[in-house]
Scaffold this motif. Structure first.
Motif, PDB file in Angstrom:
ATOM      1  N   ALA A   1       0.829  -1.207   0.000  1.00  0.00           N
ATOM      2  CA  ALA A   1       0.000   0.000   0.000  1.00  0.00           C
ATOM      3  C   ALA A   1       0.862   1.256   0.000  1.00  0.00           C
ATOM      4  CB  ALA A   1      -0.899  -0.016   1.217  1.00  0.00           C
ATOM      5  N   ARG A   2       0.935   1.900  -1.098  1.00  0.00           N
ATOM      6  CA  ARG A   2       1.712   3.128  -1.200  1.00  0.00           C
ATOM      7  C   ARG A   2       0.832   4.211  -1.798  1.00  0.00           C
ATOM      8  NH1 ARG A   2       7.409   1.030  -2.036  1.00  0.00           N
ATOM      9  NH2 ARG A   2       7.592  -0.114  -0.110  1.00  0.00           N
ATOM     10  N   PRO A   3       0.767   5.398  -1.215  1.00  0.00           N
ATOM     11  CA  PRO A   3      -0.048   6.469  -1.742  1.00  0.00           C
ATOM     12  C   PRO A   3       0.554   7.048  -3.015  1.00  0.00           C
ATOM     13  CG  PRO A   3       1.203   7.234   0.138  1.00  0.00           C
ATOM     14  CD  PRO A   3       1.471   5.790   0.006  1.00  0.00           C
TER      15      PRO A   3
ATOM     16  N   SER B   1       1.887  13.121  -3.253  1.00  0.00           N
ATOM     17  CA  SER B   1       0.825  13.427  -2.300  1.00  0.00           C
ATOM     18  C   SER B   1       1.398  14.070  -1.034  1.00  0.00           C
ATOM     19  CB  SER B   1       0.110  12.127  -1.955  1.00  0.00           C
ATOM     20  OG  SER B   1      -0.496  12.237  -0.708  1.00  0.00           O
ATOM     21  N   VAL B   2       0.698  15.081  -0.520  1.00  0.00           N
ATOM     22  CA  VAL B   2       1.123  15.727   0.734  1.00  0.00           C
ATOM     23  C   VAL B   2       1.055  14.719   1.871  1.00  0.00           C
ATOM     24  CG1 VAL B   2       0.557  17.530   2.402  1.00  0.00           C
ATOM     25  CG2 VAL B   2       0.354  17.983  -0.053  1.00  0.00           C
ATOM     26  N   VAL B   3      -0.015  13.925   1.801  1.00  0.00           N
ATOM     27  CA  VAL B   3      -0.198  12.928   2.862  1.00  0.00           C
ATOM     28  C   VAL B   3       0.965  11.938   2.866  1.00  0.00           C
ATOM     29  CG1 VAL B   3      -1.688  11.093   3.717  1.00  0.00           C
ATOM     30  CG2 VAL B   3      -2.687  13.162   2.757  1.00  0.00           C
TER      31      VAL B   3
ATOM     32  N   VAL C   1      -0.986   5.835  17.119  1.00  0.00           N
ATOM     33  CA  VAL C   1      -2.338   6.140  16.631  1.00  0.00           C
ATOM     34  C   VAL C   1      -2.250   7.129  15.461  1.00  0.00           C
ATOM     35  CG1 VAL C   1      -4.529   7.245  17.227  1.00  0.00           C
ATOM     36  CG2 VAL C   1      -3.459   5.650  18.823  1.00  0.00           C
ATOM     37  N   ALA C   2      -1.440   8.175  15.612  1.00  0.00           N
ATOM     38  CA  ALA C   2      -1.323   9.194  14.559  1.00  0.00           C
ATOM     39  C   ALA C   2      -0.804   8.580  13.260  1.00  0.00           C
ATOM     40  CB  ALA C   2      -0.398  10.306  15.035  1.00  0.00           C
TER      41      ALA C   2
ATOM     42  N   LYS D   1      -3.969   5.294   6.999  1.00  0.00           N
ATOM     43  CA  LYS D   1      -5.323   5.038   6.482  1.00  0.00           C
ATOM     44  C   LYS D   1      -5.712   6.115   5.479  1.00  0.00           C
ATOM     45  CE  LYS D   1      -6.914   1.368   8.683  1.00  0.00           C
ATOM     46  NZ  LYS D   1      -7.292   0.191   7.920  1.00  0.00           N
ATOM     47  N   VAL D   2      -5.442   7.369   5.868  1.00  0.00           N
ATOM     48  CA  VAL D   2      -5.807   8.494   5.003  1.00  0.00           C
ATOM     49  C   VAL D   2      -5.027   8.414   3.685  1.00  0.00           C
ATOM     50  CG1 VAL D   2      -5.671  11.013   4.765  1.00  0.00           C
ATOM     51  CG2 VAL D   2      -6.435   9.999   6.919  1.00  0.00           C
TER      52      VAL D   2
END
Lengths: 384, 329
Positions: free
Chosen positions: B13-15, B19-21, B318-319, B325-326
């Motif tokens: 899973a790679r965005p 992406s800023v995220v 948690v962060a 996830k985002v």
């Protein structure tokens, strides 16, 4: 009508069962008070002899996976055999909950003991188990000092005095300072006082509290205490972890003495000092409590001195205290610290004191090879 | 025919690039670590001294080596090893015993690594066959602890008169060897995990076990490789720890397992597998030690330090989870 009869029979049956249960409980109580295993406690008078006649000493203590406990356990067995007692030891993994369960399971077996020797896994939380045990047999506690809550259930205490170890370490530190002053050494603290860092046992550990307090009381105003840092674990690893971070903080001010609560912890401190460019034994004087762990640093002089805490003496002492109580059925009020004698004292038929503490002589590089207490060398005293 | 590499790329899973995220997700930990170091240096007397930074690095090295080596297990979807403390103690004891017998610390180091890798392969075989890794490693840890306790009778093990301390005290530019080994270990682990076929297989296995199997990747072989990496780390860490203190006993290193798991989690490795990096685990270990050190220099009591470090670890984990996830939506 049928239902009424059924209810009536049920009530009668319940009443009969309840009566039977009460009767049997009372019978159990009666038999326990007359238990042959606990004559001294229940009758208030002793057997008149330190010969156990094969009676059982039940022991509850933490795991012998630790070398100190393994040696203490062996000493208990040896002393009990010499006094003609049978020993049965139940170990827990340093867990008061587990020990509580073991106590309840043993009580449920109905086995009788002449005395119970109790090393609580956590003295502060062991009161209920001690209370339950005291109803069956006299409880002789060892290694952990008796808490005020448990004091009315403990017949006598025998073993280590953490206060005594802290005092002895304080006296050793003062003597070291005097010796160094005479040699012209200047200390780094304000007014020429030595700067001291204390690496103490884990926060909240009662033995650490006692040793810290006793050391401070034995050295009133003599030192400039820079920090008292607890170890995460009471071993060399914990000593290294604590010291390696706290020593750099005070390097600039100069550290003259490190007081570590045990020789084992001090072995980690030695490494931390050396990694920070200090020479223990020369630049920094390392005074320690319990003489546990590897002795290489003590023998080489990197550790200035330790305080003898012999598991062999402690194991023998607790059995002797139990035997004296069983023989006399009485306890003398007050505390006593046994003398360091070259021969093992003969066990007399006399009441033990409320608390009997082990001797805590200084151990150094110079004297460890010539130790002779109860006919034992230093290594033998440490169970090696 | 679809290559394993391309499948791994799809399922890891790679965005999207740019992406800023993704930027935040990738650089959160280094930025946070830099912020902690700068803030500590400004606010804390003695923090920025050479002796203190060295102390932080020394204290990070052992935990860091194990955390880095365990990352492969976590990425492969096999959670953690819960037998870390007892396995490290065993490695340390073997190191000391063999060093004492042969007179050579290097022989001791070799024996510790061989034994740890052997134990790793055994656990990898069991876990790879489908047994729960938590239960397996916990049970193996208990067995090892028991055997060590029985064999040593709780006694302190040393190497006798053989000098093993040099392994931990030899230094270059006043930085001792364990720190260099930690850095080297991290670099090698990063390369193997990110740039080799087995590394990609480990990522894919953790991201989607069924797809990995359908792609011809052997879950058992891949899991064994992850455990081999872990075994090497344990062997090295155990030997370094024992050489640092010249001694080892059965009850040592009680808090090590939790320290290592915390470092891996703070590093942002996904507990479910498929995502993570040895370098981030190394930074996680460094961050935890640096935070504890800052609080120590501020004179906070031990209880507060443990409480605050624990709290920060929870918030970070948690962060990072939320960010991941985002970023993967």
């Amino acid at each position: 009508m049928h239902f009424s009869y059924a209810r009536a029979w049920r009530k009668i049956a319940v009443a009969v069962l309840a009566t039977g249960l009460l009767t049997s409980t009372a019978a159990c109580s009666t038999s326990s008070s007359a238990a042959p295993g606990a004559p001294a406690a229940s009758q208030g008078k002793g057997t008149g002899t330190t010969d156990g006649g094969g009676a059982l000493l039940k022991v509850f203590m933490p795991s012998t996976s630790n070398v100190y406990l393994a040696a203490a356990s062996q000493s208990i067995k040896d002393e009990a055999k010499a006094l003609n007692y049978t020993v049965n030891i139940v170990e827990n993994n340093w867990d008061q909950t587990e020990q509580d369960q073991q106590v309840q399971e043993w009580l449920a077996t109905g086995e009788r003991a002449a005395a119970v020797l109790m090393w609580p896994a956590g003295a502060a939380a062991a009161t209920n188990s001690i209370r339950l045990l005291s109803a069956q047999a006299p409880v002789i506690q060892f290694n952990n000092l008796v808490t005020p809550e448990a004091s009315k259930y403990v017949t006598a205490y025998a073993g280590v005095s953490d206060t005594g170890i802290g005092k002895e370490a304080g006296a050793n530190a003062l003597a070291a300072v005097e010796k160094l002053k005479a040699e012209g050494v200047k200390f780094h603290g304000p007014g020429g006082k030595p700067n001291v860092v204390e690496i103490r046992f884990t926060a909240g550990y009662a033995a650490g509290d006692d040793r810290e307090k006793a050391f401070a009381e034995a050295t009133p105003g003599a030192f400039n205490m820079l920090a008292v840092e607890p170890t995460p674990t009471v071993d060399a690893q914990g000593g290294f972890k604590a010291a390696s971070q706290v020593i750099p903080r005070f390097l600039g001010q100069g550290i003259d003495i490190v007081y570590a609560h045990s020789n084992d912890v001090a072995n980690g401190v030695v490494q931390a000092l050396e990694q920070n460019g200090l020479k223990p034994g020369k630049d920094v004087i390392l005074i320690t409590g319990t003489s546990s762990g590897d002795m290489t640093n003590l023998r080489s002089g990197k550790i200035w001195s330790a305080t003898l805490q012999s598991p062999v003496i402690e194991g023998a002492l607790v059995v002797r205290t139990a035997a004296q109580y069983i023989a006399t059925g009485q306890v003398q009020s007050g505390d006593v610290t046994i003398e360091s004698s070259a021969t093992k004292p003969e066990l007399k038929v006399e009441a033990p004191h409320t608390a009997t503490y082990m001797m805590n002589p200084q151990v150094t590089a110079e004297n460890n090879a010539s130790f002779d207490i109860w006919g034992l060398s230093f290594d033998k005293l440490m169970g090696k | 025919m679809t290559s394993t590499t391309s499948i791994a790329a799809n399922f890891t899973a790679r965005p999207p690039r740019g992406s800023v995220v993704r930027f935040v997700n990738s650089y959160t930990l280094p930025l946070l670590l830099a912020a902690v170091f700068i803030a500590s240096a400004i606010s804390t007397p003695d923090f920025a001294t050479f002796a203190n930074i060295r102390a932080i690095l020394i204290n990070t090295s052992i935990v860091g080596i194990i955390a880095v080596s365990m990352t492969a297990i976590t990425i492969s979807g096999n959670f953690f090893s819960l037998g870390i403390a007892s396995s490290t103690v065993l490695a340390g004891i073997v190191f000391l015993a063999v060093s004492g017998l042969t007179g050579s610390a290097l022989a001791g180091l070799g024996a510790a690594i061989v034994l740890s890798v052997t134990l790793g392969i055994m656990q990898g075989l069991i876990v790879g066959a489908g047994l729960n890794p938590v239960i397996t490693t916990l049970a193996v840890g208990s067995v090892i602890y028991g055997l060590v306790a029985i064999a040593t009778k709780g006694a302190v093990v040393t190497a006798g008169s053989v000098d093993v301390a040099w392994l931990a005290t030899w230094n270059f530019l006043e930085i001792p060897l364990p720190v260099y080994i930690f850095v080297l270990f991290t670099a090698v682990a990063w390369f193997l995990t990110e740039h080799t076929l087995i590394g990609r297989n480990i990522h894919l296995l953790g991201a989607n076990r069924a797809t990995a199997r359908n792609s011809g990747i052997s879950p058992q072989a891949t899991t064994i490789w992850a455990f081999i990496a872990f075994g090497i780390g344990l062997g090295v860490a155990g030997a370094l720890n024992a050489s640092q203190l010249h001694q080892m006993q059965a009850n040592d290193l009680a808090g090590l397992t939790m320290d290592v798991i915390a470092a891996v989690l703070v590093g942002g490795t996904a507990v479910s597998g498929g995502e993570g990096s040895p370098t981030r685990s190394a930074l996680g270990a460094l961050l935890i030690v640096a935070l504890g050190n800052t609080m120590l220099l501020h004179g906070l009591d031990n209880g507060w330090r443990v409480f605050l470090v624990g709290g920060i670890v929870v918030v970070l984990v948690v962060a990072l989870h939320v960010l991941r996830k985002v970023s993967t939506r």
